[in-house]
Design an enzyme around this catalytic site. Structure first.
Site, PDB file in Angstrom:
ATOM      1  N   LYS A 153      25.888  34.970  35.461  1.00 33.99           N
ATOM      2  CA  LYS A 153      26.636  35.968  36.225  1.00 33.99           C
ATOM      3  C   LYS A 153      26.303  37.339  35.644  1.00 33.99           C
ATOM      4  CE  LYS A 153      31.206  37.502  37.628  1.00 33.99           C
ATOM      5  NZ  LYS A 153      32.628  37.177  37.758  1.00 33.99           N
ATOM      6  N   LYS A 212      24.694  34.406  40.150  1.00 26.65           N
ATOM      7  CA  LYS A 212      25.500  35.389  40.874  1.00 26.65           C
ATOM      8  C   LYS A 212      25.149  36.793  40.397  1.00 26.65           C
ATOM      9  CE  LYS A 212      30.260  36.789  41.399  1.00 26.65           C
ATOM     10  NZ  LYS A 212      31.605  36.605  40.974  1.00 26.65           N
TER      11      LYS A 212
HETATM   12  C1  PBG Z   1      36.167  37.505  38.934  1.00 26.02           C
HETATM   13  C2  PBG Z   1      35.170  37.407  40.033  1.00 26.02           C
HETATM   14  C3  PBG Z   1      34.403  38.452  40.596  1.00 26.02           C
HETATM   15  C4  PBG Z   1      33.742  37.896  41.687  1.00 26.02           C
HETATM   16  C5  PBG Z   1      34.060  36.541  41.747  1.00 26.02           C
HETATM   17  N1  PBG Z   1      34.932  36.252  40.702  1.00 26.02           N
HETATM   18  C6  PBG Z   1      34.353  39.905  40.280  1.00 26.02           C
HETATM   19  C7  PBG Z   1      33.941  40.358  38.949  1.00 26.02           C
HETATM   20  O1  PBG Z   1      33.436  39.624  38.119  1.00 26.02           O
HETATM   21  O2  PBG Z   1      34.163  41.549  38.676  1.00 26.02           O
HETATM   22  C8  PBG Z   1      32.858  38.665  42.624  1.00 26.02           C
HETATM   23  C9  PBG Z   1      32.596  38.037  43.951  1.00 26.02           C
HETATM   24  C10 PBG Z   1      32.040  38.951  44.977  1.00 26.02           C
HETATM   25  O3  PBG Z   1      31.681  40.108  44.713  1.00 26.02           O
HETATM   26  O4  PBG Z   1      31.931  38.505  46.130  1.00 26.02           O
HETATM   27  N2  PBG Z   1      35.806  37.069  37.694  1.00 26.02           N
END
Ligand code: PBG
Length: 326
Positions: free
Chosen positions: A194, A247
């Site tokens: 991520k 991601k």
């Molecule tokens: C929270 C989380 C996020 C997303 C999914 N879970 C945001 C972040 O890490 O700031 C983002 C998903 C998206 O942008 O569609 N941990």
């Protein structure tokens, strides 16, 4: 000329026959934003067509999606500010509307797969995925909180937990917590690679969960790195993850490909909010054609190696897919 590739493209029946990448609605996971019962549903401004929903509306949405062949959903809670605190205690409180809703959804739709998000940010007054002390994110104290959150979600009936926090050692820790509470049947889809991405903006608007101070770069990955994704993947595999996730998706197709080639676990990719917003904005302006650009986007993610795609386009793709079968 012996080889004329155009022969295999000469009509749509042939093109279908030699098609290499196919997306079925059941490959898709549809994200759903669940509002606190005290707040009426509303469209998310930066995610046109996507709403923060009340539980009743979520039930209807799921029913419609099942009709279209979508069977897996990831649920995110929209938590009012006054329920947030430094240690995210509401995340495992018995009366938590997210947990009671998970229970209600699974009771109504036992056949679907329901996935949760495990991270502190929706519940944190600091807007971070981990515990903040003196401006730093404290890894191991965060694990203890995530453990309680995951067990509470398992008790509510979740099928898959999705740790999106990027703390070190969280997959092994959560696996252990789940197992020792007799939840060995609950799966883990780890947000393995991520990245600290600019493309989560609209999601943070939806939840009002942006960091109140600093950024997420000490735990989310540097977009410049690829070897590190492999390192994270090896750790998550060894710690018992059932799925690995990359991601965002579109700017990281090479990372999806890398993990697919180096793991036998199913690979998923999160086609995030900013990727959705980008296409929607161009289509609204009339600069791109939605019905062809949207499936092309999803195809690129699947072709890169994703077995599963989390996407806000899921329902809309499934509608197109159904029409095409007619
Ligand atoms: C929270 C989380 C996020 C997303 C999914 N879970 C945001 C972040 O890490 O700031 C983002 C998903 C998206 O942008 O569609 N941990």
């Amino acid at each position: 000329m012996l080889s004329r590739p155009r022969r295999n493209r000469k009509n749509s029946a042939i093109r279908k026959m030699v098609e290499e990448t196919i997306i079925r609605p059941s490959d898709l996971i549809y994200p759903i934003f669940l509002n606190h019962p005290s707040i009426p549903g509303s469209e998310i401004q930066s995610l046109p067509g996507i709403y923060r929903l009340q539980l009743e509306e979520v039930m209807r949405e799921i029913e419609e999606c099942i009709e279209l062949g979508i069977l897996t959903f990831v649920l995110f809670p929209v938590v009012p500010e006054d329920l947030k605190d430094k240690t995210a205690t509401y995340s495992y409180a018995e009366e938590n509307f997210y947990l009671t809703s998970i229970h209600a959804i699974k009771r109504k739709f036992p056949g679907i797969v329901l996935m949760s998000d495990v991270a502190m940010d929706p519940y944190s007054s600091d807007g971070h995925d981990g515990l903040v002390e003196n401006g730093e994110i404290i890894n191991d104290k965060t694990l203890a909180i995530l453990g309680k959150m995951a067990v509470a979600q398992a008790q509510a009936g979740i099928d898959i937990i999705g740790p999106s926090d990027m703390m070190d050692g969280r997959v092994g820790f959560l696996r252990n917590e789940l197992d020792s509470h007799h939840f060995d049947h609950v799966s883990i889809m780890s947000y393995t690679a991520k990245y600290a991405s600019a493309f989560y903006g609209p999601f943070r608007d939806a939840l009002d969960s942006a960091p109140r101070g600093g950024d997420k770069k000490t735990y989310q990955m540097n977009p410049a790195n690829k070897n590190e994704a492999l390192r994270e993947a090896r750790l998550d595999e060894a710690e018992g993850a059932d799925f690995l996730m990359v991601k965002p998706a579109l700017n990281y197709l090479d990372v999806i490909h890398l993990l697919k080639q180096n793991s036998v676990l199913p690979i998923s990719a999160y086609n995030v909010s900013g990727e959705y917003a980008m296409l929607m904005a161009a289509c609204e302006k009339g600069w791109l054609d939605y019905n062809t650009a949207m499936p092309e986007m999803l195809l690129s993610i699947k072709r890169a190696g994703a077995d599963i795609i989390l996407t806000y386009f899921a329902k809309s793709f499934a509608r197109l897919y159904k029409e095409e079968l007619r």
